[in-house]
Design a protein around this motif. Structure first.
Motif, PDB file in Angstrom:
ATOM      1  N   GLN A 148      -9.785  41.046   0.348  1.00  0.00           N
ATOM      2  CA  GLN A 148      -9.958  41.949  -1.098  1.00  0.00           C
ATOM      3  C   GLN A 148      -9.966  43.491  -1.000  1.00  0.00           C
ATOM      4  OE1 GLN A 148     -11.602  40.225  -3.205  1.00  0.00           O
ATOM      5  NE2 GLN A 148     -11.032  38.346  -1.915  1.00  0.00           N
ATOM      6  N   GLU A 149      -9.933  44.251   0.208  1.00  0.00           N
ATOM      7  CA  GLU A 149      -9.377  45.358   0.221  1.00  0.00           C
ATOM      8  C   GLU A 149      -8.756  45.531   1.072  1.00  0.00           C
ATOM      9  OE1 GLU A 149     -13.175  48.321  -1.457  1.00  0.00           O
ATOM     10  OE2 GLU A 149     -12.667  48.014   0.659  1.00  0.00           O
ATOM     11  N   MET A 150      -7.198  46.489   0.986  1.00  0.00           N
ATOM     12  CA  MET A 150      -6.501  47.476   1.776  1.00  0.00           C
ATOM     13  C   MET A 150      -6.743  48.545   1.942  1.00  0.00           C
ATOM     14  SD  MET A 150      -2.300  46.703   1.066  1.00  0.00           S
ATOM     15  CE  MET A 150      -2.977  44.682   0.910  1.00  0.00           C
ATOM     16  N   ILE A 151      -7.204  48.298   3.806  1.00  0.00           N
ATOM     17  CA  ILE A 151      -7.541  50.311   4.249  1.00  0.00           C
ATOM     18  C   ILE A 151      -6.475  50.246   4.394  1.00  0.00           C
ATOM     19  CG2 ILE A 151      -9.180  51.056   5.743  1.00  0.00           C
ATOM     20  CD1 ILE A 151     -10.726  49.956   3.222  1.00  0.00           C
ATOM     21  N   LEU A 152      -6.033  51.195   3.726  1.00  0.00           N
ATOM     22  CA  LEU A 152      -4.740  52.407   4.236  1.00  0.00           C
ATOM     23  C   LEU A 152      -4.507  53.236   5.467  1.00  0.00           C
ATOM     24  CD1 LEU A 152      -3.210  52.644   0.774  1.00  0.00           C
ATOM     25  CD2 LEU A 152      -2.853  50.374   1.818  1.00  0.00           C
ATOM     26  N   LYS A 153      -4.106  53.109   5.808  1.00  0.00           N
ATOM     27  CA  LYS A 153      -3.958  54.407   7.650  1.00  0.00           C
ATOM     28  C   LYS A 153      -2.699  54.972   7.045  1.00  0.00           C
ATOM     29  CE  LYS A 153      -5.069  49.671  10.822  1.00  0.00           C
ATOM     30  NZ  LYS A 153      -4.460  49.564  11.966  1.00  0.00           N
ATOM     31  N   LEU A 154      -2.666  56.013   6.632  1.00  0.00           N
ATOM     32  CA  LEU A 154      -2.482  56.916   5.776  1.00  0.00           C
ATOM     33  C   LEU A 154      -2.723  57.833   6.460  1.00  0.00           C
ATOM     34  CD1 LEU A 154      -1.485  54.953   1.938  1.00  0.00           C
ATOM     35  CD2 LEU A 154      -0.275  54.788   4.135  1.00  0.00           C
ATOM     36  N   SER A 155      -3.307  58.751   6.953  1.00  0.00           N
ATOM     37  CA  SER A 155      -3.842  59.355   7.488  1.00  0.00           C
ATOM     38  C   SER A 155      -3.331  60.471   8.294  1.00  0.00           C
ATOM     39  CB  SER A 155      -4.815  59.356   8.459  1.00  0.00           C
ATOM     40  OG  SER A 155      -4.266  59.153   9.327  1.00  0.00           O
ATOM     41  N   GLY A 156      -2.713  61.537   8.320  1.00  0.00           N
ATOM     42  CA  GLY A 156      -2.430  62.297   9.341  1.00  0.00           C
ATOM     43  C   GLY A 156      -1.500  63.555   8.045  1.00  0.00           C
ATOM     44  N   THR A 157      -0.854  64.401   8.538  1.00  0.00           N
ATOM     45  CA  THR A 157      -0.710  65.800   7.513  1.00  0.00           C
ATOM     46  C   THR A 157       1.329  65.663   7.557  1.00  0.00           C
ATOM     47  OG1 THR A 157      -0.931  66.957   9.946  1.00  0.00           O
ATOM     48  CG2 THR A 157      -2.663  66.828   8.191  1.00  0.00           C
ATOM     49  N   PHE A 158       1.567  66.486   6.929  1.00  0.00           N
ATOM     50  CA  PHE A 158       3.651  65.826   6.724  1.00  0.00           C
ATOM     51  C   PHE A 158       3.921  67.361   8.577  1.00  0.00           C
ATOM     52  CE2 PHE A 158       2.746  65.775   2.635  1.00  0.00           C
ATOM     53  CZ  PHE A 158       3.483  65.299   1.802  1.00  0.00           C
ATOM     54  N   GLN A 159       5.067  66.823   8.969  1.00  0.00           N
ATOM     55  CA  GLN A 159       5.284  67.391  10.031  1.00  0.00           C
ATOM     56  C   GLN A 159       6.249  68.501   9.407  1.00  0.00           C
ATOM     57  OE1 GLN A 159       7.284  65.062  13.331  1.00  0.00           O
ATOM     58  NE2 GLN A 159       6.233  63.114  12.514  1.00  0.00           N
ATOM     59  N   LYS A 160       5.959  69.902  10.983  1.00  0.00           N
ATOM     60  CA  LYS A 160       6.488  71.079  10.624  1.00  0.00           C
ATOM     61  C   LYS A 160       7.776  71.763  11.070  1.00  0.00           C
ATOM     62  CE  LYS A 160       1.546  72.354   8.810  1.00  0.00           C
ATOM     63  NZ  LYS A 160       0.735  73.344   8.956  1.00  0.00           N
ATOM     64  N   SER A 161       8.275  70.742  12.253  1.00  0.00           N
ATOM     65  CA  SER A 161       9.583  71.244  12.535  1.00  0.00           C
ATOM     66  C   SER A 161      11.200  71.617  11.701  1.00  0.00           C
ATOM     67  CB  SER A 161      10.055  69.856  13.723  1.00  0.00           C
ATOM     68  OG  SER A 161      10.231  68.856  13.268  1.00  0.00           O
ATOM     69  N   TRP A 162      11.656  72.101  12.570  1.00  0.00           N
ATOM     70  CA  TRP A 162      12.658  71.971  10.925  1.00  0.00           C
ATOM     71  C   TRP A 162      13.772  71.303  11.050  1.00  0.00           C
ATOM     72  CZ3 TRP A 162      18.340  70.680  12.711  1.00  0.00           C
ATOM     73  CH2 TRP A 162      18.167  70.614  13.342  1.00  0.00           C
ATOM     74  N   ARG A 163      13.921  69.472  11.967  1.00  0.00           N
ATOM     75  CA  ARG A 163      14.877  68.544  11.435  1.00  0.00           C
ATOM     76  C   ARG A 163      13.251  67.850  11.006  1.00  0.00           C
ATOM     77  NH1 ARG A 163      16.345  68.243  17.289  1.00  0.00           N
ATOM     78  NH2 ARG A 163      18.458  67.750  17.078  1.00  0.00           N
ATOM     79  N   ALA A 164      12.120  68.067  10.415  1.00  0.00           N
ATOM     80  CA  ALA A 164      10.866  67.252   9.440  1.00  0.00           C
ATOM     81  C   ALA A 164      11.167  68.242   8.329  1.00  0.00           C
ATOM     82  CB  ALA A 164       9.545  68.089   9.803  1.00  0.00           C
ATOM     83  N   TYR A 165      11.966  69.618   7.813  1.00  0.00           N
ATOM     84  CA  TYR A 165      11.589  70.117   7.016  1.00  0.00           C
ATOM     85  C   TYR A 165      12.889  69.230   6.703  1.00  0.00           C
ATOM     86  CZ  TYR A 165       7.469  73.232   7.341  1.00  0.00           C
ATOM     87  OH  TYR A 165       6.365  73.540   6.987  1.00  0.00           O
ATOM     88  N   THR A 166      14.022  69.679   7.701  1.00  0.00           N
ATOM     89  CA  THR A 166      15.081  69.156   6.853  1.00  0.00           C
ATOM     90  C   THR A 166      15.213  67.892   5.984  1.00  0.00           C
ATOM     91  OG1 THR A 166      17.442  70.575   9.172  1.00  0.00           O
ATOM     92  CG2 THR A 166      17.679  68.653   7.453  1.00  0.00           C
TER      93      THR A 166
END
Length: 471
Positions: free
Chosen positions: A260-278
């Motif tokens: 009936q419910e879908m508990i989305l495991k979407l916690s976290g923050t945006f990574q901050k390495s230069w490759r992540a920014y790329t």
């Protein structure tokens, strides 16, 4: 060695028996005028492809490889010597250049897929998909049907103004972390996966620039038959809303969610390495470039090579990441391109389109016939190629039949044909969004066929009802 079940034996017999019968059948028995030997062979190959893709006795990508091999051997200029000779007294037709058939795997659409896969792989590696899903889907709550509605609405809106293939790439990237939170065996996953290609295929109908068949129709709608951007949306947008609502309801019935419910495991923050920014910058720039083609001149195929180049140059994608590209899907798409190319080059598609004597039909029957031919063909070849083939015929028929005014004249006929082309979505090879959804491995071709046939038939019925009511 495992024994084949009766069902599997039946599938093999049907899949190979019917095309073989067509191949051995005298061309005079086939209800198409003056079929050449090359067209006769291609008809058998086409039937084999259709049956293998639907019945799936072998993997769908294997079918595509088989189709390319058969075309090279039986209808190419470098095929088997025995197949390069015709029977005396019969029109042999023109062999296809073998390089044209091989070019199916270097088609721009293949590059578009590779660029899309690169975006998805990089987004997953740096958790961009997880974070975007958290931001975009949070307003829709946790109920599976509400999440599916959110996915469909976002997909449809993007597809109205940018490539539906590019939209599907982006949305499937968002879907990955959602699927990861669903228990294994929940049929609701199939609904979540299928809702994206259905929404992408449908959403483009709403605007003249949303899908190529619409633009092709507008080439013939000039002068007194011209349709403005707003007028097209006045017809297309209500249809899209109704069609999406029906598809949303249908997918819930065909593939009900167990929870009936879908508990989305979407916690976290945006990574901050230069490759992540790329990755973030490249993802945003690619989507922006896809949406602004008219400003910079690069089409979606050219833009798709940019992320692949950036990610490999910066080391974001190395050898291991390149192995994650779904090569089986690229072969699947290449097979669809090859069969479409052969249908066009040999003239078989045109022969099928011209097989009906339109002069003997009533106005309503003309519209229904051209629409259904277009829809059937669009399920097995590019809807752009189908529209390019059918639109000139439809325009010529509309010009010569004054009685078509009863069903909206040239405007009514060409709009119905354009809508019909976009509703062809029963197979993984029908549209790029379908192929991408199939590449997830979470659905089977029979799931897509089940939903695609119903959505297509209901969509056509809505179009016909609107045509009869409004004219």
């Amino acid at each position: 060695m495992p024994r084949l079940s009766r069902a599997e034996v039946f599938k093999f017999v049907v899949a190979f028996g019917i095309p073989l019968g067509v191949l051995l059948m005298p061309s005079d028995w086939i209800p198409l005028d003056n079929l050449t030997i090359i067209q006769h062979r291609l008809l058998a190959i086409f039937l084999l492809a259709a049956l293998l893709w639907v019945l799936e006795p072998v993997p769908v990508f294997a079918t595509s490889i088989l189709i390319i091999a058969l075309e090279l051997i039986m209808i190419s200029d470098k095929g088997l010597n025995w197949f390069r000779e015709g029977a005396p007294g019969h029109d042999f037709g023109e062999l296809i250049k073998y390089t044209d058939i091989f070019s199916a795997f270097s088609s721009p659409i293949i590059i578009l897929f590779m660029g899309g896969f690169a975006l998805a792989i990089a987004a997953s590696k740096y958790e961009l998909d997880n974070n975007l899903a958290r931001v975009l889907l949070k307003p829709f709550g946790t109920k599976p049907k509400a999440i599916m509605l959110g996915l469909m609405l976002i997909t449809a809106v993007f597809s109205m103004f940018m490539s539906n293939t590019a939209t599907t790439v982006m949305m499937l990237a968002l879907l990955a972390p959602i699927v990861a939170s669903v228990p294994k065996g929940d049929t609701g996953v199939k609904a979540l996966v299928l809702c994206i290609p259905i929404a992408a295929n449908t959403g483009g109908i709403a605007t003249p620039i949303g899908t190529p068949p619409n633009a092709i129709a507008l080439q013939y709608l000039t002068g007194e038959n011209a349709i403005s951007f707003i007028d097209w949306m006045a017809m297309g947008l209500p249809f899209v809303v109704v069609q999406l609502a029906f598809s949303w309801w249908l997918l819930q019935k065909l593939f009900p969610a167990k929870q009936q419910e879908m508990i989305l495991k979407l916690s976290g923050t945006f990574q901050k390495s230069w490759r992540a920014y790329t990755v973030y910058a490249t993802f945003a720039a690619t989507i922006l470039l896809w949406m602004t083609t008219s400003l910079h001149g690069m089409n979606s195929y050219v833009v798709a090579i940019v992320p692949l180049a950036v990610f490999t140059l910066t080391g974001i994608m190395g050898k291991e990441e390149l192995k994650l590209i779904n090569w089986d899907v690229l072969w699947l798409v290449a097979g669809g391109i090859a069969i479409g190319l052969a249908l066009d080059k040999t003239g078989l598609a045109e022969a099928v389109a011209h097989a009906v004597d339109y002069d003997t039909l009533s106005p309503v029957a003309v519209v229904l016939t051209l629409s259904l031919i277009c829809w059937v063909m669009a399920n097995f070849m590019s809807n752009t190629a189908t529209a390019n083939l059918i639109m000139p015929i439809a325009a010529a028929v509309a010009t010569s039949m004054e009685s078509l005014v009863a069903v909206g004249g040239m405007q009514g006929l060409l709009v119905v044909v354009a809508f019909s082309a976009s509703l062809g979505m029963i197979l993984p090879v029908s549209t790029p969004p379908n192929s991408l959804a199939y590449s997830t491995g979470l659905i089977e071709s029979k799931d897509m066929a089940k939903a695609g046939i119903i959505v297509g038939i209901v969509g056509l019925s809505i179009v016909y009802a609107a045509m009869l009511i409004l004219t």
